[in-house]
Motif scaffolding. Structure first.
Motif, PDB file in Angstrom:
ATOM      1  N   ASP A  27       7.023   9.388   2.691  1.00  0.00           N
ATOM      2  CA  ASP A  27       7.512  10.572   1.966  1.00  0.00           C
ATOM      3  C   ASP A  27       7.155  10.481   0.483  1.00  0.00           C
ATOM      4  O   ASP A  27       6.734  11.469  -0.120  1.00  0.00           O
ATOM      5  N   GLU A  28       7.306   9.279  -0.098  1.00  0.00           N
ATOM      6  CA  GLU A  28       6.929   9.064  -1.500  1.00  0.00           C
ATOM      7  C   GLU A  28       5.436   9.317  -1.703  1.00  0.00           C
ATOM      8  O   GLU A  28       5.026   9.924  -2.688  1.00  0.00           O
ATOM      9  N   MET A  29       4.645   8.819  -0.766  1.00  0.00           N
ATOM     10  CA  MET A  29       3.204   8.992  -0.883  1.00  0.00           C
ATOM     11  C   MET A  29       2.829  10.472  -0.791  1.00  0.00           C
ATOM     12  O   MET A  29       1.977  10.946  -1.543  1.00  0.00           O
ATOM     13  N   GLU A  30       3.472  11.188   0.112  1.00  0.00           N
ATOM     14  CA  GLU A  30       3.198  12.617   0.238  1.00  0.00           C
ATOM     15  C   GLU A  30       3.591  13.358  -1.042  1.00  0.00           C
ATOM     16  O   GLU A  30       2.839  14.215  -1.528  1.00  0.00           O
ATOM     17  N   ALA A  31       4.730  13.008  -1.620  1.00  0.00           N
ATOM     18  CA  ALA A  31       5.157  13.627  -2.874  1.00  0.00           C
ATOM     19  C   ALA A  31       4.170  13.298  -3.995  1.00  0.00           C
ATOM     20  O   ALA A  31       3.823  14.171  -4.807  1.00  0.00           O
ATOM     21  N   ALA A  32       3.700  12.061  -4.035  1.00  0.00           N
ATOM     22  CA  ALA A  32       2.724  11.665  -5.064  1.00  0.00           C
ATOM     23  C   ALA A  32       1.405  12.413  -4.890  1.00  0.00           C
ATOM     24  O   ALA A  32       0.768  12.795  -5.875  1.00  0.00           O
ATOM     25  N   PHE A  33       1.013  12.625  -3.647  1.00  0.00           N
ATOM     26  CA  PHE A  33      -0.212  13.391  -3.384  1.00  0.00           C
ATOM     27  C   PHE A  33      -0.074  14.801  -3.969  1.00  0.00           C
ATOM     28  O   PHE A  33      -0.944  15.268  -4.692  1.00  0.00           O
ATOM     29  N   HIS A  34       1.039  15.447  -3.669  1.00  0.00           N
ATOM     30  CA  HIS A  34       1.234  16.815  -4.168  1.00  0.00           C
ATOM     31  C   HIS A  34       1.384  16.842  -5.687  1.00  0.00           C
ATOM     32  O   HIS A  34       0.855  17.752  -6.341  1.00  0.00           O
ATOM     33  N   ARG A  48      -3.133   3.442  -5.912  1.00  0.00           N
ATOM     34  CA  ARG A  48      -2.448   2.154  -5.816  1.00  0.00           C
ATOM     35  C   ARG A  48      -1.420   2.154  -4.690  1.00  0.00           C
ATOM     36  O   ARG A  48      -1.232   1.141  -4.009  1.00  0.00           O
ATOM     37  N   MET A  49      -0.741   3.273  -4.510  1.00  0.00           N
ATOM     38  CA  MET A  49       0.214   3.373  -3.405  1.00  0.00           C
ATOM     39  C   MET A  49      -0.497   3.174  -2.069  1.00  0.00           C
ATOM     40  O   MET A  49      -0.009   2.458  -1.195  1.00  0.00           O
ATOM     41  N   ALA A  50      -1.641   3.817  -1.922  1.00  0.00           N
ATOM     42  CA  ALA A  50      -2.412   3.685  -0.686  1.00  0.00           C
ATOM     43  C   ALA A  50      -2.896   2.243  -0.514  1.00  0.00           C
ATOM     44  O   ALA A  50      -2.863   1.697   0.597  1.00  0.00           O
ATOM     45  N   HIS A  51      -3.322   1.626  -1.611  1.00  0.00           N
ATOM     46  CA  HIS A  51      -3.776   0.238  -1.570  1.00  0.00           C
ATOM     47  C   HIS A  51      -2.640  -0.679  -1.113  1.00  0.00           C
ATOM     48  O   HIS A  51      -2.834  -1.559  -0.256  1.00  0.00           O
ATOM     49  N   SER A  52      -1.459  -0.477  -1.653  1.00  0.00           N
ATOM     50  CA  SER A  52      -0.296  -1.284  -1.273  1.00  0.00           C
ATOM     51  C   SER A  52       0.063  -1.087   0.198  1.00  0.00           C
ATOM     52  O   SER A  52       0.389  -2.046   0.907  1.00  0.00           O
ATOM     53  N   LEU A  53       0.007   0.152   0.637  1.00  0.00           N
ATOM     54  CA  LEU A  53       0.304   0.446   2.037  1.00  0.00           C
ATOM     55  C   LEU A  53      -0.700  -0.257   2.955  1.00  0.00           C
ATOM     56  O   LEU A  53      -0.323  -0.832   3.982  1.00  0.00           O
ATOM     57  N   ALA A  54      -1.959  -0.240   2.573  1.00  0.00           N
ATOM     58  CA  ALA A  54      -2.987  -0.927   3.366  1.00  0.00           C
ATOM     59  C   ALA A  54      -2.710  -2.425   3.417  1.00  0.00           C
ATOM     60  O   ALA A  54      -2.810  -3.051   4.482  1.00  0.00           O
ATOM     61  N   GLY A  55      -2.335  -3.002   2.294  1.00  0.00           N
ATOM     62  CA  GLY A  55      -2.066  -4.435   2.238  1.00  0.00           C
ATOM     63  C   GLY A  55      -0.859  -4.841   3.058  1.00  0.00           C
ATOM     64  O   GLY A  55      -0.901  -5.835   3.801  1.00  0.00           O
ATOM     65  N   THR A  56       0.215  -4.076   2.960  1.00  0.00           N
ATOM     66  CA  THR A  56       1.407  -4.429   3.734  1.00  0.00           C
ATOM     67  C   THR A  56       1.178  -4.183   5.220  1.00  0.00           C
ATOM     68  O   THR A  56       1.684  -4.926   6.056  1.00  0.00           O
ATOM     69  N   GLY A  57       0.404  -3.172   5.535  1.00  0.00           N
ATOM     70  CA  GLY A  57       0.060  -2.945   6.940  1.00  0.00           C
ATOM     71  C   GLY A  57      -0.688  -4.139   7.513  1.00  0.00           C
ATOM     72  O   GLY A  57      -0.422  -4.579   8.635  1.00  0.00           O
ATOM     73  N   ALA A  58      -1.605  -4.688   6.737  1.00  0.00           N
ATOM     74  CA  ALA A  58      -2.349  -5.872   7.185  1.00  0.00           C
ATOM     75  C   ALA A  58      -1.415  -7.070   7.316  1.00  0.00           C
ATOM     76  O   ALA A  58      -1.502  -7.834   8.288  1.00  0.00           O
ATOM     77  N   THR A  59      -0.511  -7.236   6.374  1.00  0.00           N
ATOM     78  CA  THR A  59       0.431  -8.349   6.407  1.00  0.00           C
ATOM     79  C   THR A  59       1.277  -8.328   7.673  1.00  0.00           C
ATOM     80  O   THR A  59       1.536  -9.376   8.267  1.00  0.00           O
TER      81      THR A  59
END
Length: 112
Positions: A27-34, A48-59
């Motif tokens: 939801d935060e990412m969607e709000a940041a996109f808009h 950076r939000m997308a980068h963090s999401l990618a990193g935690t997803g990998a973790t």
């Protein structure tokens, strides 16, 4: 050497906590996109939000989430220098990836 049982239990708890936190993060990412549509300077934060999401997803062993988040990150970085709103192509990519990530998260939560 096998891992102690308590380690695996702690890791499983961390994964559950992570999954539970994802809907709010999305939801935060969607709000940041808009927000970044009209505030070009905030695109770096969005990437950076997308980068963090990618990193935690990998973790946490979620390669599909990582791949979608990387697509968003790279798309956002490609458009960072633009003085115009997000391109229709990137907006479509973001909306598709966000939808797919939400479905993945719901599926993962249901299976835990």
């Amino acid at each position: 050497m096998p891992l102690p049982d308590d380690f695996e239990a702690k890791l499983a708890k961390l994964r559950l906590d992570y999954l539970a936190s994802l809907p709010a993060k999305l939801d935060e990412m969607e709000a940041a996109f808009h927000h970044s549509i009209d505030h070009i300077e905030s695109r770096r934060d969005f990437a950076r939000m997308a980068h963090s999401l990618a990193g935690t997803g990998a973790t946490f062993g979620m390669p599909d989430l990582t791949a979608w988040a990387r697509e968003i990150e790279y798309g956002a970085k490609a458009e960072q220098g633009s003085e115009t709103p997000w391109s229709a192509q990137f907006a479509e990519l973001f909306n598709r990836a966000l939808r797919d990530i939400r479905m993945l998260v719901q599926s993962q939560i249901a299976s835990e």
